[in-house]
Enzyme design. Sequence first.
Site, PDB file in Angstrom:
ATOM      1  N   HIS A   1      -2.373   6.734   5.704  1.00 11.27           N
ATOM      2  CA  HIS A   1      -2.924   5.839   4.998  1.00 11.27           C
ATOM      3  C   HIS A   1      -4.340   5.004   5.375  1.00 11.27           C
ATOM      4  O   HIS A   1      -4.213   4.558   6.769  1.00 11.27           O
ATOM      5  CB  HIS A   1      -1.963   4.715   4.628  1.00 11.27           C
ATOM      6  CG  HIS A   1      -2.467   3.314   3.966  1.00 11.27           C
ATOM      7  ND1 HIS A   1      -3.064   3.204   2.853  1.00 11.27           N
ATOM      8  CD2 HIS A   1      -2.179   2.146   4.446  1.00 11.27           C
ATOM      9  CE1 HIS A   1      -3.571   1.882   2.791  1.00 11.27           C
ATOM     10  NE2 HIS A   1      -3.115   1.501   3.507  1.00 11.27           N
TER      11      HIS A   1
ATOM     12  N   HIS B   1      -1.641  19.780   7.691  1.00  3.34           N
ATOM     13  CA  HIS B   1      -2.806  18.515   7.201  1.00  3.34           C
ATOM     14  C   HIS B   1      -1.874  17.295   7.393  1.00  3.34           C
ATOM     15  O   HIS B   1      -0.605  17.038   6.896  1.00  3.34           O
ATOM     16  CB  HIS B   1      -3.277  18.861   5.984  1.00  3.34           C
ATOM     17  CG  HIS B   1      -3.933  20.325   5.964  1.00  3.34           C
ATOM     18  ND1 HIS B   1      -5.016  20.517   6.318  1.00  3.34           N
ATOM     19  CD2 HIS B   1      -3.283  21.294   5.157  1.00  3.34           C
ATOM     20  CE1 HIS B   1      -5.448  21.925   5.897  1.00  3.34           C
ATOM     21  NE2 HIS B   1      -4.267  22.284   5.438  1.00  3.34           N
TER      22      HIS B   1
ATOM     23  N   CYS C   1       0.726  -1.159  -0.041  1.00  4.87           N
ATOM     24  CA  CYS C   1       0.027   0.008  -0.011  1.00  4.87           C
ATOM     25  C   CYS C   1       0.815   1.327   0.069  1.00  4.87           C
ATOM     26  O   CYS C   1       0.236   2.290  -0.248  1.00  4.87           O
ATOM     27  CB  CYS C   1      -1.065   0.026   0.994  1.00  4.87           C
ATOM     28  SG  CYS C   1      -2.312  -1.218   1.287  1.00  4.87           S
TER      29      CYS C   1
ATOM     30  N   HIS D   1     -14.228   5.540   5.357  1.00  2.92           N
ATOM     31  CA  HIS D   1     -15.771   5.396   5.483  1.00  2.92           C
ATOM     32  C   HIS D   1     -16.459   5.489   4.047  1.00  2.92           C
ATOM     33  O   HIS D   1     -17.195   4.643   3.592  1.00  2.92           O
ATOM     34  CB  HIS D   1     -16.307   6.512   6.374  1.00  2.92           C
ATOM     35  CG  HIS D   1     -17.742   6.212   6.520  1.00  2.92           C
ATOM     36  ND1 HIS D   1     -18.902   6.843   5.592  1.00  2.92           N
ATOM     37  CD2 HIS D   1     -18.467   5.632   7.543  1.00  2.92           C
ATOM     38  CE1 HIS D   1     -19.976   6.396   6.089  1.00  2.92           C
ATOM     39  NE2 HIS D   1     -20.218   5.695   7.220  1.00  2.92           N
TER      40      HIS D   1
ATOM     41  N   ASN E   1     -10.219   0.770   2.167  1.00  6.63           N
ATOM     42  CA  ASN E   1      -9.072   0.732   1.870  1.00  6.63           C
ATOM     43  C   ASN E   1      -8.722   0.544   0.314  1.00  6.63           C
ATOM     44  O   ASN E   1      -8.668  -0.371   0.101  1.00  6.63           O
ATOM     45  CB  ASN E   1      -8.368  -0.257   2.618  1.00  6.63           C
ATOM     46  CG  ASN E   1      -6.838  -0.382   2.553  1.00  6.63           C
ATOM     47  OD1 ASN E   1      -6.312   0.287   1.758  1.00  6.63           O
ATOM     48  ND2 ASN E   1      -6.273  -1.429   3.326  1.00  6.63           N
TER      49      ASN E   1
ATOM     50  N   HIS F   1      12.694   1.060   5.408  1.00  6.17           N
ATOM     51  CA  HIS F   1      12.192  -0.500   4.850  1.00  6.17           C
ATOM     52  C   HIS F   1      12.712  -1.420   5.931  1.00  6.17           C
ATOM     53  O   HIS F   1      13.992  -1.300   6.527  1.00  6.17           O
ATOM     54  CB  HIS F   1      13.112  -0.809   3.813  1.00  6.17           C
ATOM     55  CG  HIS F   1      12.701  -2.159   2.930  1.00  6.17           C
ATOM     56  ND1 HIS F   1      12.292  -3.230   3.513  1.00  6.17           N
ATOM     57  CD2 HIS F   1      12.175  -2.111   1.699  1.00  6.17           C
ATOM     58  CE1 HIS F   1      11.732  -4.016   2.413  1.00  6.17           C
ATOM     59  NE2 HIS F   1      11.845  -3.446   1.502  1.00  6.17           N
TER      60      HIS F   1
END
Length: 497
Positions: free
Chosen positions: A391, A387, A224, A420, A424, A303
Site C-alpha cells: 500500500h 511480485h 485504506c 510518485h 496515496n 485487526h
Amino acid sequence: MPPTLPEFSKSIKLKYVKLGYQYLVNNILTFLLIPIMLAILIQLLHLGPRELLTLFASLRFDLVHIILSSFLIVYISTFYLLSRPRTVYLIDYACFKPSSSLRVPFATGIEHARIILGSEPKSVQFYIKILERSGLGEETCLPPTIHYIPPDRCMAAARREAETVIFSAMDSLLKSTGLKPKDIDILIVNCSLFSPTPSLSAMVVNKYKLRSNIRSFNLSGMGCSAGLISIDLARDVLQVHPNSNAVVISTEILTPNCYFGKERAMLLPNCLFRMGGAAILLSNRWSDRWRAKYRLVHVVRTHKGAEDEAYQCVYQEEDPEGHMGIALSINLMSIAGKALKSNITTIGPLVLPASEQLLFLASLIFRKIFKMKWKAYIPDFKQAFEHFCIHAGGRAVIDELQKNLELSAEHVEASRMALHRFGNTSSSSLWYELSYIEAKERMKKGDRVWQIGFGSGFKCNSAVWKCNRTIKKPIDSPWVDCIERYPVHIPDAVKFD
C-alpha cells in the site's frame, strides 16, 4: 608450519549451500519416493513372464467388490467437489485516470498552502517539509473544488467527485470485459470518509440500472485497507452463490475531507492523499477460468482494534478550533509494524516453502526454549512471491516494509512509482501498483502476487493472487502514456525555494 584448515565461510559460497538446502527440503517427498519406486521396479524386472501371469491371476476380482469400490470412489469424489471452496477468479480491473487539468504541481500546492494557511507560517513550513520528503511527483491530482481558494467542500461537490471517479472506472471495466450491467450479481463499494444517503452503491445501481435483486454492499470507515476487505467479502458471498460474478469498487472521496487547521498531525493527509479509484470484476464461474487474469489464493485479515493505542492511531476528530480532520499518531509506524508481524505470522505457513518454515521454527525453538540470544529469523518471502504490492500510504511505509521483509528495489518499485505518479489513492493504490507491473510486462503465468494494505482501526490485510496467464501490455492502463519513462529516480528530499 603445520597445515591449517581453510576458512569455509570464504571458500564455500554460502548462497549455494542455502539453495541446496532449500531444494532438498522443498522436494523431500520426491527424494524419498524415487528409491522406493526404483526398488519396486527392480523387483518386477527380476520376475519372469510366467511369474507375472501367476501374480496377476492370484488377484481375484469379484463383481460385488468392483461395484462397491466404484461407488465409494464416486461418492468420495462427489463429496470433495461439493465441499471444497469455490475458486474465485479476477477477470479484469480498471483504474481511474484523472485529467491532466487536475494535477497539483509542487508550486501550486505550496502557493495554496501559503494563501490558505497564511496566518500560520509554521504550518506552511511543516507542509513544505512533508511534501519535500513525500515521494510524490508533479502529476498527482486533486478534485476540482480543492483547487479553489478556499476549497469548496459542499455535499454536491463531493457527489460530483464520486460520480467522476466511480463511473469512469466502472465504464472502463464494462468496456474491457464486455460485461453488461444487467449481468452483475453482486456489487460492493468501499469508501471510508464519504458516506452519503443514498449510499454510493445505490448511486451505482441507479446510474447503470442494475437488477432489483442485486446483492449490494456499501463499506465505510474502514481505512485504506478496505479494498482487500471488499475482496474478502466478495469471496465469501461468491461461496454461497454459485455461477455468479461480483464487482468491487474501491475509492476515497477527498472533497469533504480537506483539513483547514494548523495541527501538524492532521496536515499529513493533505500532503499525501490524491484522487483515485478502481473497479474489479470477480467470478466463481468455471467457464471464466480461461479468460481470467488471476486466481484468488488467500486473504488474511489482522485487526488490532482491541488495543487502545492502535484504535486511536488514525482518528477522525475536530481540532481545538473546530476544524475536522484525520489525526495520524506519531506511533503509527510501530503499530503498523506490529500489525504486519501478526499478519505475516498467519500468512507465512500458508505460502512459505517448507525450507523457510523449518528455519523459522528452529530459530523460534532456540530463542524461546533454549533462551539463546539469536536474532529472530525473518522468512524469505521472495521464495513465496514474485511480485509485491505494498500500500502506497507514504514513503516511510514502503521503506519500513522493504527493510523488514528484506526486499530489493525492484520488489518495491511498483509501490514507489504508484506513489510518485498518483499519490496515496487509499484503498485503490494496490490496483495502480498491479497495473504498473502489467504495464512493464513482468507478469507471467504462474507468478504469485502479494497485496498488503494498512488501514485505520488498526488493520493489516493481505491478499495472495496467482496469475492464470502471461499478461501482455494493457492498452487501457492508467500508465499507458507514461510507463516508458518509469522507473524514475526519487531523491530522498526535493528542496523548494
